[in-house]
Design a protein around this motif. Structure first.
Motif, mmCIF file in Angstrom:
data_model
loop_
_atom_site.group_PDB
_atom_site.id
_atom_site.type_symbol
_atom_site.label_atom_id
_atom_site.label_comp_id
_atom_site.label_asym_id
_atom_site.label_seq_id
_atom_site.Cartn_x
_atom_site.Cartn_y
_atom_site.Cartn_z
ATOM 1 N N TRP A 1 0.832 -1.199 0.000
ATOM 2 C CA TRP A 1 0.000 0.000 0.000
ATOM 3 C C TRP A 1 0.865 1.248 0.000
ATOM 4 O O TRP A 1 1.847 1.343 0.738
ATOM 5 C CB TRP A 1 -0.928 -0.006 1.214
ATOM 6 N N ARG A 2 0.465 2.198 -0.841
ATOM 7 C CA ARG A 2 1.172 3.480 -0.911
ATOM 8 C C ARG A 2 0.563 4.425 0.126
ATOM 9 O O ARG A 2 -0.654 4.656 0.146
ATOM 10 C CB ARG A 2 1.042 4.080 -2.302
ATOM 11 N N ILE A 3 1.429 4.965 0.965
ATOM 12 C CA ILE A 3 1.012 5.937 1.979
ATOM 13 C C ILE A 3 1.570 7.293 1.589
ATOM 14 O O ILE A 3 2.792 7.502 1.618
ATOM 15 C CB ILE A 3 1.492 5.523 3.379
ATOM 16 N N THR B 1 -9.484 2.411 0.093
ATOM 17 C CA THR B 1 -8.736 3.642 0.348
ATOM 18 C C THR B 1 -9.113 4.180 1.721
ATOM 19 O O THR B 1 -10.234 3.964 2.203
ATOM 20 C CB THR B 1 -9.024 4.720 -0.719
ATOM 21 N N ALA B 2 -8.171 4.871 2.317
ATOM 22 C CA ALA B 2 -8.416 5.503 3.613
ATOM 23 C C ALA B 2 -7.645 6.813 3.664
ATOM 24 O O ALA B 2 -6.592 6.963 3.037
ATOM 25 C CB ALA B 2 -7.985 4.588 4.761
ATOM 26 N N LYS B 3 -8.205 7.749 4.413
ATOM 27 C CA LYS B 3 -7.582 9.068 4.526
ATOM 28 C C LYS B 3 -7.712 9.538 5.968
ATOM 29 O O LYS B 3 -8.801 9.497 6.550
ATOM 30 C CB LYS B 3 -8.238 10.065 3.579
ATOM 31 N N THR C 1 -2.877 9.531 3.235
ATOM 32 C CA THR C 1 -3.763 8.773 2.356
ATOM 33 C C THR C 1 -3.177 7.402 2.094
ATOM 34 O O THR C 1 -1.991 7.273 1.780
ATOM 35 C CB THR C 1 -3.972 9.511 1.017
ATOM 36 N N LEU C 2 -4.010 6.356 2.228
ATOM 37 C CA LEU C 2 -3.609 4.980 1.966
ATOM 38 C C LEU C 2 -4.367 4.465 0.760
ATOM 39 O O LEU C 2 -5.598 4.587 0.691
ATOM 40 C CB LEU C 2 -3.891 4.075 3.163
ATOM 41 N N ALA C 3 -3.628 3.887 -0.197
ATOM 42 C CA ALA C 3 -4.237 3.317 -1.397
ATOM 43 C C ALA C 3 -3.379 2.161 -1.891
ATOM 44 O O ALA C 3 -2.148 2.164 -1.720
ATOM 45 C CB ALA C 3 -4.398 4.374 -2.491
ATOM 46 N N PHE C 4 -4.016 1.178 -2.513
ATOM 47 C CA PHE C 4 -3.281 0.024 -3.040
ATOM 48 C C PHE C 4 -2.352 0.473 -4.158
ATOM 49 O O PHE C 4 -2.711 1.286 -5.006
ATOM 50 C CB PHE C 4 -4.276 -1.019 -3.557
ATOM 51 N N ASP C 5 -1.119 -0.112 -4.177
ATOM 52 C CA ASP C 5 -0.137 0.275 -5.190
ATOM 53 C C ASP C 5 0.272 -0.907 -6.069
ATOM 54 O O ASP C 5 0.133 -0.846 -7.282
ATOM 55 C CB ASP C 5 1.098 0.874 -4.519
ATOM 56 N N HIS C 6 0.796 -1.988 -5.478
ATOM 57 C CA HIS C 6 1.253 -3.131 -6.260
ATOM 58 C C HIS C 6 1.326 -4.340 -5.343
ATOM 59 O O HIS C 6 1.019 -4.252 -4.136
ATOM 60 C CB HIS C 6 2.618 -2.850 -6.899
#
Length: 582
Positions: free
Chosen positions: A347-349, A507-509, A533-538
């Motif tokens: 997850w990309r933060i 996603t979360a913020k 912000t947290l979102a899926f990356d790879h």
């Protein structure tokens, strides 16, 4: 076919310009930690030159097993060659026999009887295949007198070496092509190409990576992500054990070699396995480097848990911890053949700083981090931050048990002080774009794997998890839950309570109105006001151990893993649930 690329050998102590006459990596036994390892973990050694016994002070080559006293060091380097780094490609690989100082549990490969247990330099061991043979004696009648003739071990096993049962994980010297680089007086040898052996099936060499604290200069890019004080600081012993059974350049100390050069093996080899010996922070740092270098395909990553929590190692079946007395050969044969490749969501933060009116030095900006296990803000990050600060103090003693004691001490301290009791008033939480009204909380955790806080399974504890999807580290969803206090964490550790589940989202913020402690995979810091912000990356490729079906907690932790070969199906999204009362 030749595999192109370069890998510097100078950082590994292999700086000789002649491939077949490499000096031994002889390490002086003078520090207290090394003395204890020699006296109590292994055993005293006999000098390979004069045969005398030395207990605490001397030299030992962890690559080939040659031992020498201080007065015999020059003779050992001159007369006893070490394991070859490189050899002609068309030349057969022969046994590299070392006399004496065999492991305590050695068994002769010819007669299946114990060997190496006599006094002095007795019996032989091959530094490549690790086979051991007796020092056989033959009686010969010569002019009425008996003369003892000691034939070489090749007389019983043959001259050629097949690298032993762990051959598929070893880079043989006749597959390595070197090139000199640098000035004449300070030349280093680098690996220019690798020629895959034709007689080795399913050849996938093992690359061991470990950060070991040393007095040398540590690369600045290494410091933020991997701590040299994790666990018991057993890195030296682990690296030395694997140097004995692998090619010496396959074992890499990140305190001496930049990470980019360590992962150059992925370009030199058609396929390989990267094993990270360390804690969750070290694993996260290596995965970040693989992603930054855009290695395609990414190598599968195995784990040797040497940290304190080792949450990722628990769900992948590698166990909660590993001591320093690891037998590299047995570890390879018992673990690596019984693994499967599994994906791991990363997850990309994105942290966007806001300019604070009370802090003139704080400027606006953006920072990006990656999460494998979990991220949190609040009380558990505060405990991790206090522990992290303690590791840099003079009284700190590196021990896994002492680390857990410090965690317990700081957690108990916060039960009384409750520094994060107003956290829910200073943050704003959004899940999948929808605002969540938070009750009084002291922490919010974003969980990617079903393990947290050194073995706790918070999401599946209690009865409330049936309303959600089964958690998995490869479903593109993160589980979000709240923590009431440090005492609430202690209750979850003994399964007397369950978390305040807020939802499973993509996603979360989090908006921070005031500074608050944060952590990502056990690496804490004090976060200024801003937006996170947290979102899926790879997805990363990990190796998971295949365990026999049982009802143990270890199988429960790793039940949701799915093999890498399955197609990526879109997982349904379960919106967060708003709690009316807590």
């Amino acid at each position: 076919n030749d595999i192109g690329g370069t890998l510097r050998l100078g950082s590994h102590g292999l700086t000789t310009p002649v491939a077949n006459s490499v000096r031994h990596e002889l390490l002086r036994i003078n520090s207290l930690r090394t003395v204890l390892a020699t006296l109590f973990i292994t055993r005293p050694h006999y000098c390979s030159i004069c045969g005398s016994l030395f207990l605490s002070r001397g030299f030992f080559c962890h690559a080939c097993g040659v031992a020498a006293e201080g007065s015999c060091l020059k003779k050992a380097n001159r007369n006893l060659p070490c394991k070859a780094v490189s050899a002609p490609v068309d030349s057969p690989l022969k046994h590299h026999w070392t006399k004496g100082n065999l492991p305590l549990d050695s068994v002769c490969d010819v007669c299946d009887e114990d060997c190496g247990n006599g006094p002095g330099l007795v019996d032989f061991i091959c530094a490549w295949c690790q086979r051991t043979v007796h020092q056989t004696k033959y009686d010969t009648f010569f002019f009425g007198l008996f003369r003892f003739v000691i034939p070489p071990p090749d007389f019983a096993l043959g001259e050629l070496c097949d690298l032993g049962p762990h051959r598929r994980y070893v880079v043989p010297p006749n597959a390595v092509i070197l090139r000199k680089r640098g000035r004449i007086r300070r030349q280093n040898s680098i690996i220019e190409r690798i020629v895959p052996p034709e007689n080795l099936k399913n050849w996938s060499p093992l690359i061991v990576i470990r950060l070991v604290f040393d007095s040398c200069v540590v690369f600045p890019s290494l410091l933020p992500a991997a701590s040299s004080s994790s666990g018991n600081m057993d890195g030296h012993h682990v690296l030395n054990s694997f140097r004995r059974v692998l090619h010496t350049s396959q074992v890499i100390d990140l305190a001496r070699t930049p990470p980019e050069e360590a992962l150059e093996w992925c370009h030199l080899l058609p396929q390989c396995v990267v094993m990270v010996a360390g804690g969750d922070g070290s694993i996260s740092w290596v995965l970040n480097t693989i992603h930054r270098l855009r290695i395609d395909p990414p190598p599968p990553v195995a784990l040797l848990p040497l940290g304190t929590g080792n949450d990722l190692s628990r769900i992948l079946g590698w166990g909660p911890s590993q001591d320093a007395c690891v037998d590299a050969k047995n570890w390879i044969l018992q673990n690596l053949p019984h693994t499967v490749r599994v994906p791991l969501d990363r997850w990309r933060i994105t942290i966007a700083y806001r300019r604070h009116p009370l802090v003139s030095s704080l400027r606006s900006g953006t920072t990006v981090k990656f999460m494998n296990n979990y991220a949190s803000v609040g009380v558990d990050a505060l405990v991790a931050l206090n522990f992290h600060r303690s590791r840099n103090r003079s009284w700190y003693f590196p021990s896994r048990i002492f680390n857990k004691f410090l965690y317990l001490s700081y957690g108990t301290k916060d039960v009384l002080e409750r520094e994060c009791r107003h956290l829910s008033e200073h943050i704003r939480l959004e899940l999948d774009g929808e605002a969540v009204e938070l009750p009084p909380l002291e922490g919010v955790v974003f969980l990617n794997i079903n393990c947290w806080c050194a073995g706790v399974t918070p999401w599946i504890s209690g009865v409330g998890h049936e309303e959600f999807l089964s958690p998995s580290p490869s479903d593109g969803l993160i589980e979000v839950f709240g923590i009431r206090s440090s005492f609430h964490i202690a209750q979850m550790q003994v399964r007397l309570s369950e978390p305040l589940r807020l939802g499973q989202v993509r996603t979360a913020k989090v908006t921070l109105l005031q500074p608050a402690p944060m952590q990502v995979d056990g690496e804490p810091w004090e976060q200024p006001p801003g937006e996170v912000t947290l979102a899926f990356d790879h997805q990363a490729t990990m190796l998971s151990k295949e365990l026999k079906p049982s009802h143990s907690q270890g199988d429960l932790l790793r039940a949701p893993l799915r093999p890498l070969e399955e197609p990526d199906l879109p997982a349904p999204i379960l919106r967060h649930r708003r709690h009316q009362s807590f």
